[in-house]
Design a protein around this motif. Sequence first.
Motif, mmCIF file in Angstrom:
data_model
loop_
_atom_site.group_PDB
_atom_site.id
_atom_site.type_symbol
_atom_site.label_atom_id
_atom_site.label_comp_id
_atom_site.label_asym_id
_atom_site.label_seq_id
_atom_site.Cartn_x
_atom_site.Cartn_y
_atom_site.Cartn_z
ATOM 1 N N ALA A 112 0.801 -1.224 0.000
ATOM 2 C CA ALA A 112 0.000 0.000 0.000
ATOM 3 C C ALA A 112 0.835 1.275 0.000
ATOM 4 O O ALA A 112 0.332 2.324 -0.406
ATOM 5 C CB ALA A 112 -0.944 0.013 1.211
ATOM 6 N N VAL A 113 2.098 1.220 0.464
ATOM 7 C CA VAL A 113 2.876 2.460 0.590
ATOM 8 C C VAL A 113 3.448 2.867 -0.762
ATOM 9 O O VAL A 113 3.720 2.025 -1.628
ATOM 10 C CB VAL A 113 4.012 2.304 1.629
ATOM 11 C CG1 VAL A 113 3.435 2.025 3.002
ATOM 12 C CG2 VAL A 113 4.983 1.213 1.214
ATOM 13 N N LEU A 114 3.646 4.173 -0.936
ATOM 14 C CA LEU A 114 4.168 4.732 -2.190
ATOM 15 C C LEU A 114 5.376 5.618 -1.942
ATOM 16 O O LEU A 114 5.643 6.545 -2.709
ATOM 17 C CB LEU A 114 3.059 5.532 -2.897
ATOM 18 C CG LEU A 114 1.828 4.707 -3.316
ATOM 19 C CD1 LEU A 114 0.730 5.605 -3.847
ATOM 20 C CD2 LEU A 114 2.206 3.653 -4.342
ATOM 21 N N ASP A 115 6.097 5.343 -0.874
ATOM 22 C CA ASP A 115 7.338 6.049 -0.554
ATOM 23 C C ASP A 115 8.428 4.996 -0.378
ATOM 24 O O ASP A 115 8.220 3.979 0.296
ATOM 25 C CB ASP A 115 7.169 6.870 0.727
ATOM 26 C CG ASP A 115 8.399 7.685 1.056
ATOM 27 O OD1 ASP A 115 8.439 8.871 0.709
ATOM 28 O OD2 ASP A 115 9.330 7.118 1.680
ATOM 29 N N MET A 118 11.179 4.817 1.330
ATOM 30 C CA MET A 118 11.631 4.526 2.687
ATOM 31 C C MET A 118 10.553 3.790 3.487
ATOM 32 O O MET A 118 10.858 2.885 4.269
ATOM 33 C CB MET A 118 12.028 5.830 3.397
ATOM 34 C CG MET A 118 13.318 6.438 2.895
ATOM 35 S SD MET A 118 14.784 5.361 3.146
ATOM 36 C CE MET A 118 14.971 4.628 1.522
ATOM 37 N N LEU A 119 9.294 4.170 3.284
ATOM 38 C CA LEU A 119 8.220 3.430 3.934
ATOM 39 C C LEU A 119 8.150 2.005 3.397
ATOM 40 O O LEU A 119 7.865 1.062 4.141
ATOM 41 C CB LEU A 119 6.883 4.136 3.719
ATOM 42 C CG LEU A 119 6.556 5.326 4.622
ATOM 43 C CD1 LEU A 119 5.154 5.816 4.329
ATOM 44 C CD2 LEU A 119 6.679 4.958 6.086
ATOM 45 N N PHE A 120 8.398 1.840 2.108
ATOM 46 C CA PHE A 120 8.434 0.504 1.532
ATOM 47 C C PHE A 120 9.505 -0.338 2.206
ATOM 48 O O PHE A 120 9.267 -1.503 2.549
ATOM 49 C CB PHE A 120 8.698 0.587 0.025
ATOM 50 C CG PHE A 120 8.844 -0.754 -0.642
ATOM 51 C CD1 PHE A 120 7.734 -1.449 -1.076
ATOM 52 C CD2 PHE A 120 10.100 -1.316 -0.835
ATOM 53 C CE1 PHE A 120 7.861 -2.692 -1.688
ATOM 54 C CE2 PHE A 120 10.243 -2.558 -1.442
ATOM 55 C CZ PHE A 120 9.121 -3.245 -1.875
ATOM 56 N N PHE A 121 10.671 0.242 2.405
ATOM 57 C CA PHE A 121 11.745 -0.505 3.050
ATOM 58 C C PHE A 121 11.363 -0.870 4.490
ATOM 59 O O PHE A 121 11.595 -2.012 4.925
ATOM 60 C CB PHE A 121 13.036 0.312 3.039
ATOM 61 C CG PHE A 121 14.159 -0.344 3.785
ATOM 62 C CD1 PHE A 121 14.866 -1.381 3.208
ATOM 63 C CD2 PHE A 121 14.498 0.059 5.072
ATOM 64 C CE1 PHE A 121 15.893 -2.009 3.905
ATOM 65 C CE2 PHE A 121 15.520 -0.554 5.758
ATOM 66 C CZ PHE A 121 16.228 -1.598 5.186
#
Length: 539
Positions: free
Chosen positions: A137-140, A142-145
């Motif tokens: 769901a994330v699209l950043d 760093m948030l993905f990591f």
Amino acid sequence: MQILLAGIVVLPLVGALAALLPAPAGLRGRNPDQAVLRHGVTVTGVVLAASIALAAGFDHDHPARMQATTDLSWIPALDIRIHLGVDGISLPLLVLTALLTFLCALYTYFAMPTGPSPKAFVALLLFLEAGTLATFAVLDLMLFFLAFEMVLIPMYFLIARWGGAGKQAAAWKFILYTLLGSVVMLLGLLLIGLKSGTFDMVALATDNGPNAQLSHTVQLIAVLAVGIGLAVKTPMWPLHSWLPDAHTAAPTVGSVLLAGVLLKMGTYGFVRIALPITPEGMHTFAPYLAALAAVGIIYGSLACLALVRKGAGGDLKRLIAYSSVGHMGFVLLGIASLNPAGVNGALFANIAHGLITGLLFFLVGALKDRTGSTDLDALAGTTGAGLYGRAPRFGGLLAFGAVASLGLPGLAGFWGEMLAMFGAFQPAAGLSRPAFLTFMVLAGLGTLLTAAYLLLVVRRVCMGGTPHLAPIAPLADGSDPDDPAPGEPAPAPVIPDLARYEYAAWSPLAVLTVLAGLWPAALLGLTDPAVQQLLGGGK
């Protein structure tokens, strides 16, 4: 829709924290253990209902557009944002994750694995769900990591505390392999963000976005670094060696989630990050990725054939784990073709593998609970031979899972493999067609080998003689006619057929496997417009 998507990501995390608190007196049921297991079913059920509502409210006329988006500043100094959204690529994976986690919680309510307190088990299960849902769901970047790494700790403890033989070594191997790959991946993500000036995945994926600032050399380094981390999680040969041990030692629901959800995080990262953000780097490395995928298909099939041989002492859970190496090879081959047919096939194969292999691990775990072993020689002997005759519904469902996994037309496993090979038949412009035709032929050989070992599994475990189990009156001398004669083996024990809770937990996977096979347009209609836009540079 914004609140719904945010709630889907956050609710499992809140539920995990709540699972660690004492249950209110009125909700304890027979005992606190039952209360916390019921809590896990309730939370995962609410998340599944919310994900279905999200899918129902999704604008199916514009699946390439990010929907239900939330975009809030989190760390302004680094321009890291809490950016959420779903499109036709991520929505099916989000719903698959919610479904499999709910079915695992439901199964655990009736068949809790041996180990420490159920309270910790449920909390880890919900924490794992939060991480996997956030990944899709994330699209950043760093948030993905962070979401990508969030799943490692709960899966480590699920294996190490509730697993079977060799669980400690398998858990350590899992965590060390994936952490090492993640460190390399982090360096690649930082390189992309620092060179482009943003970590926003949507902006990076468009032609007129900051990705124009990424030179060819930067893209090559970024694809190599990010690709290693994603390849470990996929798992791609030869970075796969942690997977068989982890699957063999993990509890049943751990194996289901590991195969059905966690492996998809790696291939999703290739499609969401590597393809649109570093297209030149992917174009350079695509032949090598396809070659490793083709080798993985053949290797996984040959390993399974070696395990299924009579007298080899192969483990059925280990065999299905090696089969995942081959099946995920088809996903990587489709991605490496860099064309819409191949990428769509990869995304379809992701969902099909989650449904089919999730069902197979459920069945093998239940078979171990019934017989005490997953050793193929034991299962083909007096312990489990002749499932068709002794537990016909169980044997029939196991055979269904096997033929679905080998890619029988009309079932979900067929379309992903077919489209991946079709993509290799006509790869993107600039890629060597003779090389990809060779990879396609190897993949086709892999489908034959896959059919061979899965049919051997059905032959050895499901077929065979059925021992006489009906009671017969004693003989005149008082002996039991069912007692074995001297030197003869004892009759095989009774194997219970499917229980009601097993019907409830496994039927959705079988039904969806059939529906996806008969109506592939339902999924391809979501993914194709998004893939076309992705490969077209956001246009």
